[in-house]
Every structure is written in structure tokens, then in C-alpha cells.
Write an enzyme that holds these catalytic residues in place. Structure first.
Site, PDB file in Angstrom:
ATOM      1  N   ASP A 161      -2.859  -1.701   9.355  1.00 43.63           N
ATOM      2  CA  ASP A 161      -2.934  -1.725   7.894  1.00 43.63           C
ATOM      3  C   ASP A 161      -3.406  -3.066   7.332  1.00 43.63           C
ATOM      4  OD1 ASP A 161      -1.777   0.825   7.839  1.00 43.63           O
ATOM      5  OD2 ASP A 161       0.253   0.003   7.717  1.00 43.63           O
ATOM      6  N   LYS A 217       0.842  -1.197   0.000  1.00 42.15           N
ATOM      7  CA  LYS A 217       0.000   0.000   0.000  1.00 42.15           C
ATOM      8  C   LYS A 217       0.873   1.243   0.000  1.00 42.15           C
ATOM      9  CE  LYS A 217       0.694   1.602   4.389  1.00 42.15           C
ATOM     10  NZ  LYS A 217       1.400   2.846   4.657  1.00 42.15           N
TER      11      LYS A 217
HETATM   12  O1  C5P Z   1      -0.868  -1.139  14.029  1.00 41.95           O
HETATM   13  P1  C5P Z   1       0.577  -1.367  13.726  1.00 41.95           P
HETATM   14  O2  C5P Z   1       1.135  -2.568  14.435  1.00 41.95           O
HETATM   15  O3  C5P Z   1       0.895  -1.369  12.270  1.00 41.95           O
HETATM   16  O4  C5P Z   1       1.339  -0.099  14.312  1.00 41.95           O
HETATM   17  C1  C5P Z   1       2.719  -0.068  14.504  1.00 41.95           C
HETATM   18  C2  C5P Z   1       3.067   1.130  15.368  1.00 41.95           C
HETATM   19  O5  C5P Z   1       2.845   2.340  14.627  1.00 41.95           O
HETATM   20  C3  C5P Z   1       2.233   1.284  16.626  1.00 41.95           C
HETATM   21  O6  C5P Z   1       2.780   0.558  17.693  1.00 41.95           O
HETATM   22  C4  C5P Z   1       2.316   2.786  16.877  1.00 41.95           C
HETATM   23  O7  C5P Z   1       3.541   3.134  17.477  1.00 41.95           O
HETATM   24  C5  C5P Z   1       2.335   3.352  15.470  1.00 41.95           C
HETATM   25  N1  C5P Z   1       0.986   3.746  14.992  1.00 41.95           N
HETATM   26  C6  C5P Z   1       0.374   4.866  15.531  1.00 41.95           C
HETATM   27  N2  C5P Z   1      -0.867   5.246  15.085  1.00 41.95           N
HETATM   28  C7  C5P Z   1      -1.484   4.548  14.102  1.00 41.95           C
HETATM   29  C8  C5P Z   1      -0.875   3.409  13.526  1.00 41.95           C
HETATM   30  C9  C5P Z   1       0.386   3.037  13.993  1.00 41.95           C
HETATM   31  O8  C5P Z   1       0.917   5.533  16.422  1.00 41.95           O
HETATM   32  N3  C5P Z   1      -2.684   4.942  13.680  1.00 41.95           N
END
Ligand code: C5P
Length: 300
Positions: free
Chosen positions: A140, A10
Site C-alpha cells: 500500500d 486509505k
Molecule cells: O505488503 P504488505 O506488507 O502490506 O502485506 C502484509 C501482508 O498482507 C502480507 O505479508 C500478506 O500476508 C498479506 N497480503 C496479501 N496479498 C496482498 C497484500 C497483502 O496476501 N496483495
């Protein structure tokens, strides 16, 4: 029996970020866009979980977590738990999506594993339940199931298809060194301590995507995380300028970076921009979008 599922990378055509919530995540208004760079996951029944990984020469395979730390295995465990099964599988992955690049490669692997194992085990999980499982694996992951072009809200995990009448051409420049998503968000917090709770909306993109005109889309592309990524990695700013000088309509950091993407007027223009950047950058790819989300490949 083996099932192979292909899931796309993406990019974010719009990434509006609000101040961190109490759970540490940032509220987002984003427009996701799936492009023609893929990871393929092949699931085969096995006694224990395993994740043999192979991939394109430019992919940093050594930094892909192994075994139960791999997000594809976590996806499999979650699906098994959801259906009360104690089954396991080998999840062989062929990666073309750069690792730690801001293109959701790990999320693609998780989405592909969910779809592959659901087929292998015959569990027939309804789409809404698959999306709910995906959202528990990462912000994602639901989009990697959906593909196309989609609005993402919440922390990015709430997705709905978005009208896109374009066939867009992109040049993609991965970086040899990855950037950590949490580190980019932390830096954004430090740069913008007074950020509003509501992320900026994606109004300009609506019209641009409807028209299918690359110049309109170029003017509407927006990434709130770009300033933080470029502050951590000033070379990305220079790369974006160079791509635009080579003829790209617009360059921007993909998600939290460090991959940069360049919108071009068409396929030929994308090849010309890629050739111009290749002198200084070892890996320069071209891709188009939108493309489908995670889907089963026919038997080879
Ligand atoms: O959800 P995911 O595991 O992909 O997110 C990885 C990290 O990215 C989270 O631990 C956070 O630190 C950051 N993040 C965030 N806000 C979001 C998505 C991700 O702060 N909306």
C-alpha cells in the site's frame, strides 16, 4: 533543519481478491481512496535512527514498532542505500490513522519518511524511482505517495490515478482491538479455497466515480475481504448494520479491517451518523476524500 510530511489514510472503494500467488501474496484489483485522516512525519538529521511516536488519544501508540523495526526507518534505510549514503535521521511521527486498522497507517508513515528524507537530503529522487522504492516497503505504500483515488493492481503496489469527480463524506469507526492483515487473508483462503486467479474487476465503480453521486457510489462499493473480517469479528457486521440504520448510505469494512467506514450523502449527514454511533462506540471520526498523497507541509 526539519522537514514535515503529511500522508493520508486509505480506504478501498473496491477490493477484488484472487487466489494466492506462489509468493503468498494475493493478486488484487482495488480502487484506493485517500481520506482526510493523516500521519505527519518530521525528519531531522541525527547520529542514529529513532522514531518518537505521538498521536491522537484513540491511536494505540504502544503497538507501533520502535527503532529499526519501524517501517519509516526501513524507508529511510532504503532511500539512503539507493543513493549510497550513510546518513540517519530522527523520524518523529504524529499518528491520527488507527494502527492495524486496515487503513494503511504504517504505509503512510513509510511514504511520508521517503518524501521527507528525499527533501532533507536533497537527493531529488524521481517519482518513478520513489514509487519503486515504496513498492519494496509494502503493497500500500505507493498509493500513500500518490493519494487521490487510484486503481491498484499486482499485489496492490502498481498504482494509476483514477477519475473521481466526487467529494465524498465518510464516517470512520476504528476498533479498540486491531486485526492482522495476514490473518484476514489466511481466513479468506480458508473460506474461499476455489477462488479464481483473476480478481473481480471494478467496472461498477468507474461510472459511479464519474457521476459524483453518493447513491451510485454506495451501490458500487465492494470488499472481497469483508466476509473474512466479519467472520473473525462478528461485531463488525452489527456495526455496519447500525451505521446504515443511522442513515449512512452504505457501510463496509475498510481493507482487511477492523475499521469500518460509512459513506454518507454529505458533511451534515456524516455528522448525524457519527452522533448516532457515538453512543456505543468510543471513537467515531468523520473524513472526506479524495485528498492528496504524501506532501511537504510548510514550516510552522
Ligand atoms: O505488503 P504488505 O506488507 O502490506 O502485506 C502484509 C501482508 O498482507 C502480507 O505479508 C500478506 O500476508 C498479506 N497480503 C496479501 N496479498 C496482498 C497484500 C497483502 O496476501 N496483495
Amino acid at each position: 533543519m526539519s522537514i514535515t510530511v503529511r500522508a493520508p489514510a486509505k480506504i478501498n472503494l473496491h477490493l477484488g481478491v484472487g487466489a494466492a500467488r506462489e509468493d503468498g501474496f494475493h493478486p488484487l484489483v482495488t480502487v484506493y481512496h485517500a481520506i482526510s485522516l493523516y500521519d505527519d512525519v518530521t525528519a531531522v538529521a541525527a547520529e542514529a535512527w529513532s522514531t518518537p511516536v505521538d498521536g491522537a488519544a484513540y491511536v494505540d501508540l504502544a503497538s507501533v514498532p520502535a527503532g529499526e523495526d519501524n517501517i519509516a526507518v526501513r524507508a529511510g534505510q532504503l532511500l539512503a542505500q539507493r543513493h549510497g549514503l550513510s546518513r540517519r535521521a530522527a523520524l518523529s511521527t504524529y499518528k491520527s490513522i488507527p494502527v492495524a486498522g486496515g487503513m494503511a497507517g504504517g504505509s503512510a508513515d513509510a511514504a511520508a519518511a521517503l518524501v521527507a528524507l528525499d527533501r532533507l537530503w536533497g537527493t531529488g529522487t524521481p517519482d518513478d524511482q520513489l514509487l519503486a522504492l515504496a513498492s519494496r516497503l509494502g503493497s500500500d505504500v505507493p498509493f500513500a505517495l500518490l493519494g487521490g483515488t487510484a486503481l491498484g493492481t499486482g499485489r496492490g503496489e502498481i498504482v494509476e490515478p483514477w477519475e473521481d469527480n466526487g467529494a465524498w463524506w465518510w464516517v470512520v469507526v476504528p476498533s479498540e482491538v486491531g486485526l492482522s492483515t495476514p490473518a484476514v487473508y489466511r481466513h479468506w483462503d480458508a473460506l474461499f479455497p476455489d477462488a479464481p486467479a483473476e480478481p473481480p474487476p471494478a467496472h461498477r465503480l468507474v461510472g459511479a466515480l464519474k457521476t459524483g453521486e453518493p447513491l451510485r457510489l454506495a451501490a458500487a462499493l465492494h470488499n472481497d475481504l469483508e466476509a473474512a473480517a466479519i467472520d473473525l469479528r462478528p461485531d463488525l457486521g452489527a456495526l455496519i448494520e447500525k451505521g446504515q440504520a443511522e442513515g449512512a448510505l452504505r457501510g463496509l469494512v475498510s481493507g482487511s479491517g477492523p475499521t469500518c467506514v460509512f459513506l454518507c450523502a454529505g458533511a451534515e449527514e456524516a455528522r448525524a451518523v457519527a452522533a448516532g454511533l457515538a453512543a456505543e462506540h468510543p471513537v467515531v471520526l468523520t473524513a472526506h476524500g479524495p485528498v492528496a498523497g504524501a506532501h511537504v507541509l510548510p514550516d510552522a
